[in-house]
Design a protein around this motif. Structure first.
Motif, PDB file in Angstrom:
ATOM      1  N   ASN A  94       0.828  -1.207   0.000  1.00 24.79           N
ATOM      2  CA  ASN A  94       0.000   0.000   0.000  1.00 24.79           C
ATOM      3  C   ASN A  94       0.864   1.260   0.000  1.00 24.79           C
ATOM      4  N   THR A  95       1.988   1.204   0.701  1.00 23.44           N
ATOM      5  CA  THR A  95       2.918   2.340   0.713  1.00 23.44           C
ATOM      6  C   THR A  95       3.431   2.593  -0.695  1.00 23.44           C
ATOM      7  N   ARG A 132       2.026   1.708  -3.486  1.00 20.91           N
ATOM      8  CA  ARG A 132       0.897   2.177  -4.305  1.00 20.91           C
ATOM      9  C   ARG A 132       0.654   3.671  -4.094  1.00 20.91           C
ATOM     10  N   ARG A 133       0.666   4.088  -2.817  1.00 22.79           N
ATOM     11  CA  ARG A 133       0.389   5.499  -2.522  1.00 22.79           C
ATOM     12  C   ARG A 133       1.509   6.409  -3.005  1.00 22.79           C
ATOM     13  N   ILE A 134       2.756   5.911  -2.950  1.00 22.23           N
ATOM     14  CA  ILE A 134       3.866   6.736  -3.451  1.00 22.23           C
ATOM     15  C   ILE A 134       3.770   6.876  -4.962  1.00 22.23           C
ATOM     16  N   LEU A 180       1.085   6.871  -6.713  1.00 26.15           N
ATOM     17  CA  LEU A 180      -0.022   7.794  -7.001  1.00 26.15           C
ATOM     18  C   LEU A 180       0.319   9.244  -6.693  1.00 26.15           C
ATOM     19  N   SER A 181       1.032   9.466  -5.596  1.00 22.53           N
ATOM     20  CA  SER A 181       1.157  10.862  -5.165  1.00 22.53           C
ATOM     21  C   SER A 181       2.566  11.440  -5.173  1.00 22.53           C
ATOM     22  N   ASN A 182       3.610  10.652  -5.354  1.00 18.23           N
ATOM     23  CA  ASN A 182       4.945  11.241  -5.246  1.00 18.23           C
ATOM     24  C   ASN A 182       5.877  11.073  -6.446  1.00 18.23           C
ATOM     25  N   LYS A 188       0.246  14.467  -5.731  1.00 20.43           N
ATOM     26  CA  LYS A 188      -0.308  15.055  -4.503  1.00 20.43           C
ATOM     27  C   LYS A 188      -0.822  16.468  -4.777  1.00 20.43           C
ATOM     28  N   GLN A 223      -0.092  12.656 -12.115  1.00 20.39           N
ATOM     29  CA  GLN A 223      -0.067  11.249 -11.712  1.00 20.39           C
ATOM     30  C   GLN A 223       0.468  10.403 -12.880  1.00 20.39           C
ATOM     31  N   THR A 274      -3.982   3.355 -13.470  1.00 20.36           N
ATOM     32  CA  THR A 274      -4.425   2.572 -12.308  1.00 20.36           C
ATOM     33  C   THR A 274      -3.212   1.916 -11.669  1.00 20.36           C
TER      34      THR A 274
END
Lengths: 271, 48
Positions: free
Chosen positions: A27-28, A30-32, A34-36, A150, A156, A160
């Motif tokens: 999940n970390t 995935r979130r990176i 998407l946002s970083n 972010k 992005q 997906t």
């Protein structure tokens, strides 16, 4: 020890299996992603002339959402640039659009955008921007910067990105009555039952929907997700190759972890 | 300065010209529909 096994890889699409880790790590990542992970997108639009049916803001908004292909290794984020984010050749790329119609209207496509850098071009050449009527004109200059998801979704790098637990399907042959209801219930045709023996066609297609479990009247089948093995899927918008996206995300995660460690050490902790 | 264009006679109308006649009207043809022209300045818009 985390291990990665690549199942499928193209510049636009990637699937791999992460093992020896937890869902929190996946999940970390995935979130990176998407946002970083930085991606190039049009940020400022300088409009010289526009008598099209679209307002300047609408046109700029559409331009901003066009995915741009770029080798972003050569570019730096505006905040980290020597120019202070004003826009120089190190942190920005300029694209120009100059179209005029005579007696007949036309549709302006992304291929009409002329880039200052031949490496930075729209991913798709056929995206319509605006439809012009007769005697209409657009002259503009679009400045693209690197940015992160972010800040705005246009930065992005992925369409997906997601993960799921590795499916584990078992059949108790003592309970099974060989009715094949589970096989028929599966929407993805994963199961195959022959003489009370289970075989799977492509287990990665199983989405743990449990329809086979519900269909089995003998309670012979069980479906569960194995939590230490995770199927990870990344689909790029085309701006950056999927492999680079994942590697960049891992790099960012490492940097952030090191920064966090440094901050923790500075804290006056009680002993 | 802001400029307008008459819908009927396509004549350019300045705000000073409109003071000649009472109300908002084209001083040439008297038509009451005027379009505001885009000012000749470069605009910088955020693509958001």
């Amino acid at each position: 020890m985390i291990s990665v096994r690549i199942i499928q890889q193209t510049p636009d699409d990637m699937m791999f299996i992460l093992s020896g880790t937890t869902a929190a790590f996946a999940n970390t990542l995935r979130r990176i992603i998407l946002s970083n992970v930085p991606q190039l997108a049009i940020e400022d639009v300088i409009i010289v002339e526009n008598n099209s049916p679209f307002t300047d803001e609408f046109l700029a908004h559409r331009l901003g959402l066009i995915p741009l292909r770029s080798d972003s290794d050569f570019l730096v984020l505006p905040d980290e640039c020597e120019c202070g984010g004003v826009g120089c050749s190190l942190c920005s790329v300029t694209l120009t659009l100059s179209v005029e119609t005579a007696d007949e209207g036309m549709i302006v496509y992304t291929r009409d955008l002329e880039s200052q850098d031949p490496m930075t071009v729209p991913v798709h050449q056929e995206i319509p921007i605006v439809q012009l009527g007769p005697q209409q004109k657009i002259i503009l200059e679009a400045v693209a910067f690197l940015g992160i998801g972010k800040d705005h979704v246009k930065f992005q790098p992925v369409a997906t990105v997601g993960y799921q637990f590795m499916p584990s399907i078992t059949l108790d042959s003592n309970k099974c009555s060989d009715c094949k209801e589970c096989q028929n219930a599966c929407p993805r045709n994963v199961l195959e039952v022959e003489n009370k023996q289970l075989s799977t066609r492509n287990i990665l297609n199983c989405n743990l929907c449990q329809l086979c479990v519900d269909a089995c009247e003998d309670d012979a089948i069980t479906v569960s997700g194995s939590e230490d093995s995770i199927i990870f899927r990344v689909e790029s918008t085309g701006g950056i190759d999927t492999e680079r996206i994942v590697l960049k995300a891992a790099e960012i995660l490492k940097e952030q972890a090191l920064e966090f460690e440094g901050l923790l050490k500075e804290l006056p902790l009680e002993k | 300065m802001t400029q307008y264009r008459c819908q009927r006679c396509k004549e350019t109308v300045l705000p000073t010209d409109m003071k000649i006649v009472p109300g908002i009207k084209c001083p040439k043809c008297g038509n009451r529909i005027l379009f505001k022209e885009r000012p000749p300045v470069v605009r910088k818009v955020k693509a958001r």
